[in-house]
Design a protein around this motif. Sequence first.
Motif, PDB file in Angstrom:
ATOM      1  N   ALA A 163       4.342 -84.728  -7.906  1.00  0.00           N
ATOM      2  CA  ALA A 163       4.544 -86.033  -7.283  1.00  0.00           C
ATOM      3  C   ALA A 163       5.862 -86.632  -7.771  1.00  0.00           C
ATOM      4  N   PRO A 164       6.625 -87.293  -6.865  1.00  0.00           N
ATOM      5  CA  PRO A 164       6.260 -87.578  -5.477  1.00  0.00           C
ATOM      6  C   PRO A 164       6.633 -86.475  -4.485  1.00  0.00           C
ATOM      7  N   LEU A 165       7.068 -85.289  -4.954  1.00  0.00           N
ATOM      8  CA  LEU A 165       7.357 -84.179  -4.050  1.00  0.00           C
ATOM      9  C   LEU A 165       6.106 -83.317  -3.904  1.00  0.00           C
ATOM     10  N   VAL A 166       5.605 -83.188  -2.692  1.00  0.00           N
ATOM     11  CA  VAL A 166       4.435 -82.364  -2.412  1.00  0.00           C
ATOM     12  C   VAL A 166       4.902 -81.056  -1.797  1.00  0.00           C
ATOM     13  N   GLY A 167       4.479 -79.939  -2.395  1.00  0.00           N
ATOM     14  CA  GLY A 167       4.781 -78.634  -1.829  1.00  0.00           C
ATOM     15  C   GLY A 167       3.600 -78.120  -1.037  1.00  0.00           C
ATOM     16  N   MET A 168       3.827 -77.773   0.229  1.00  0.00           N
ATOM     17  CA  MET A 168       2.738 -77.317   1.100  1.00  0.00           C
ATOM     18  C   MET A 168       3.181 -76.055   1.835  1.00  0.00           C
ATOM     19  N   TYR A 169       2.391 -75.024   1.721  1.00  0.00           N
ATOM     20  CA  TYR A 169       2.674 -73.748   2.395  1.00  0.00           C
ATOM     21  C   TYR A 169       1.522 -73.447   3.352  1.00  0.00           C
ATOM     22  N   ALA A 185      -2.188 -75.531  13.536  1.00  0.00           N
ATOM     23  CA  ALA A 185      -0.917 -76.247  13.668  1.00  0.00           C
ATOM     24  C   ALA A 185      -1.135 -77.755  13.673  1.00  0.00           C
ATOM     25  N   ILE A 186      -2.132 -78.225  14.432  1.00  0.00           N
ATOM     26  CA  ILE A 186      -2.418 -79.659  14.516  1.00  0.00           C
ATOM     27  C   ILE A 186      -3.038 -80.163  13.218  1.00  0.00           C
ATOM     28  N   THR A 187      -3.922 -79.368  12.610  1.00  0.00           N
ATOM     29  CA  THR A 187      -4.556 -79.770  11.350  1.00  0.00           C
ATOM     30  C   THR A 187      -3.520 -80.039  10.267  1.00  0.00           C
ATOM     31  N   PHE A 188      -2.607 -79.105  10.063  1.00  0.00           N
ATOM     32  CA  PHE A 188      -1.651 -79.264   8.969  1.00  0.00           C
ATOM     33  C   PHE A 188      -0.495 -80.184   9.349  1.00  0.00           C
ATOM     34  N   ASP A 189      -0.280 -80.367  10.644  1.00  0.00           N
ATOM     35  CA  ASP A 189       0.651 -81.407  11.083  1.00  0.00           C
ATOM     36  C   ASP A 189       0.091 -82.783  10.742  1.00  0.00           C
ATOM     37  N   LEU A 190      -1.226 -82.965  10.925  1.00  0.00           N
ATOM     38  CA  LEU A 190      -1.882 -84.224  10.556  1.00  0.00           C
ATOM     39  C   LEU A 190      -1.727 -84.485   9.058  1.00  0.00           C
ATOM     40  N   LEU A 191      -1.957 -83.466   8.243  1.00  0.00           N
ATOM     41  CA  LEU A 191      -1.810 -83.622   6.798  1.00  0.00           C
ATOM     42  C   LEU A 191      -0.363 -83.927   6.426  1.00  0.00           C
ATOM     43  N   PHE A 192       0.577 -83.231   7.029  1.00  0.00           N
ATOM     44  CA  PHE A 192       2.005 -83.449   6.812  1.00  0.00           C
ATOM     45  C   PHE A 192       2.386 -84.888   7.143  1.00  0.00           C
ATOM     46  N   GLY A 252       4.014 -92.010   1.596  1.00  0.00           N
ATOM     47  CA  GLY A 252       5.236 -92.196   0.832  1.00  0.00           C
ATOM     48  C   GLY A 252       5.703 -90.979   0.068  1.00  0.00           C
ATOM     49  N   TYR A 253       4.994 -89.847   0.220  1.00  0.00           N
ATOM     50  CA  TYR A 253       5.413 -88.632  -0.463  1.00  0.00           C
ATOM     51  C   TYR A 253       6.570 -87.965   0.270  1.00  0.00           C
ATOM     52  N   LYS A 254       7.427 -87.331  -0.483  1.00  0.00           N
ATOM     53  CA  LYS A 254       8.381 -86.392   0.093  1.00  0.00           C
ATOM     54  C   LYS A 254       7.673 -85.060   0.155  1.00  0.00           C
ATOM     55  N   VAL A 255       7.593 -84.467   1.335  1.00  0.00           N
ATOM     56  CA  VAL A 255       6.824 -83.241   1.523  1.00  0.00           C
ATOM     57  C   VAL A 255       7.763 -82.093   1.878  1.00  0.00           C
ATOM     58  N   ARG A 256       7.682 -81.031   1.104  1.00  0.00           N
ATOM     59  CA  ARG A 256       8.379 -79.803   1.478  1.00  0.00           C
ATOM     60  C   ARG A 256       7.337 -78.881   2.105  1.00  0.00           C
ATOM     61  N   TYR A 257       7.371 -78.834   3.424  1.00  0.00           N
ATOM     62  CA  TYR A 257       6.374 -78.103   4.200  1.00  0.00           C
ATOM     63  C   TYR A 257       6.983 -76.772   4.632  1.00  0.00           C
ATOM     64  N   VAL A 258       6.421 -75.680   4.125  1.00  0.00           N
ATOM     65  CA  VAL A 258       6.898 -74.339   4.438  1.00  0.00           C
ATOM     66  C   VAL A 258       5.856 -73.646   5.308  1.00  0.00           C
ATOM     67  N   ARG A 259       6.270 -73.191   6.476  1.00  0.00           N
ATOM     68  CA  ARG A 259       5.381 -72.447   7.383  1.00  0.00           C
ATOM     69  C   ARG A 259       6.086 -71.160   7.781  1.00  0.00           C
ATOM     70  N   ASN A 260       5.483 -70.028   7.439  1.00  0.00           N
ATOM     71  CA  ASN A 260       6.170 -68.756   7.660  1.00  0.00           C
ATOM     72  C   ASN A 260       5.999 -68.242   9.086  1.00  0.00           C
ATOM     73  N   ILE A 261       6.881 -67.340   9.458  1.00  0.00           N
ATOM     74  CA  ILE A 261       6.769 -66.588  10.703  1.00  0.00           C
ATOM     75  C   ILE A 261       6.646 -65.118  10.330  1.00  0.00           C
TER      76      ILE A 261
END
Length: 483
Positions: free
Chosen positions: A18-24, A42-49, A56-65
């Motif tokens: 915190a305040p940087l949230v890492g999400m993969y 896609a919609i579920t984790f978009d909602l969380l993002f 107020g968190y800065k979120v680093r959202y990583v989604r692989n291909i």
Amino acid sequence: MLYNTLSRRKELFVPINAPLVGMYVCGPTVYGDPHLGHARPAITFDLLFRYLKWLGYKVRYVRNITDVGHLEHDADEGEDKIAKKARLEKLEPMEVAHYYTERYHDAMRALGVLSPSIEPLASGHIMEQIAFVQRILDKGYAYVSNGSVYFDVEKYNRDYNYGVLSGRRLEDMLGGTRELDGQDDKHSPVDFALWKKASPEHIMRWPSPWSDGFPGWHMECSAMSTKYLGEQFDIHGGGMDLMFPHHECELAQNTAADGHGSAKYWVHNNMMTINGQKMGKSLGNFITLEQMFTGNHPLLAQAYSPMTIRFFVLQAHYRSTLDFSNEALQAAEKGLDRLMKAVETLGKIKPAATSTVSVDDLQDRFVEAMNDDLNSPLVIAALFDWVRIINQLHDGQQTIAADDLDRLRKLVGTIVFDVLGLRDEKGEEANDLVTPLVEMLLEMRTTAKANKDWTTADRIRDRLAEIGIRVKDRKDGYDWEIE
């Protein structure tokens, strides 16, 4: 409170960084058109993002291909799906991957899914995957066999616990395994490939210390999540069907390499079914998102807009099974239309001297529901309670002061558009050309009514209704909407 698959309970989410949230989050394998099943994670984790950012968190959202390709049978055997598609269509594998990646992006934009912070490709991180395999070899939890590298599950289980994520016991897995062709290189049937030696006909291959080959399915997520988020990060997400073997193997890889798991929270969305059956091509109930948008599928009674699909997904809790049916989607379509009409009505309310309603009610219910493991159905229930209140305010049955009205408009906009990620598709249709033309006709109708020319007034109303524009007369004027 966020439900953590690893601990099997809801926990207060306190980000490690915190305040940087890492999400993969595990993204798609791009060898075919995006389908209805892609919409839910896609919609579920978009909602969380969206919600974390609103908090107020800065979120680093990583989604692989995944553009290297899954294998057809289990994670170790069979033909690479992308390579198979490339061979059948006489294309380069990367042409196939790029084409379907773009199709996926188009569908996600239509669904209102925000782009992640980083979207790494498996094919662009081969060196990182090779290095990760070597780390596991150096720790003694893998072995080389005939140019392939396998994870030693039984040795790992003696030091850690293989099955901690999915709740499976290794003894049961060993008892239930079957021998598959091409697995003679393994010490045990439960071992899985970290690196696979390519057969002569295998198109997608890279040089490594062990052979010309390709990484195992699970390796890409271990390598890319830790590259961009570090050895430990906050949230790892994906569909419940990935819990075993994909995420279980990924967790084992990270623990073997680093001595600990990677994610503090493992979050899994449940499956989408069709008339009670899991979606699948073999059952003939597989529907692409493009077919959903156009209605071009035998199981569809009509076309469904992207926002109808998004609203349909949000109406169910992400951990519950969501069953597709035309009736359920049609109900979602009507519910979304009612909600958007209330948002429009909110803009027409005139403030009063005092308030008979409390905006705190909506604010508190929204936050409480979202903090209760992303309970979007409760958020939507609160919104619909306020749809009734908004209509009462508009009709003069209740009153709201100017400051409260301004706050209510901002709050509803935040919930509906910023966090739930919905759009007013019908409102978008009322573009800059349509609106002034309709307003001009309704002014002519107002003049006709003032002159008691009821025939002209009724004709204007009826012609507008024929083209899908409904007019509602009010004491102080009129409202209109596109149906």
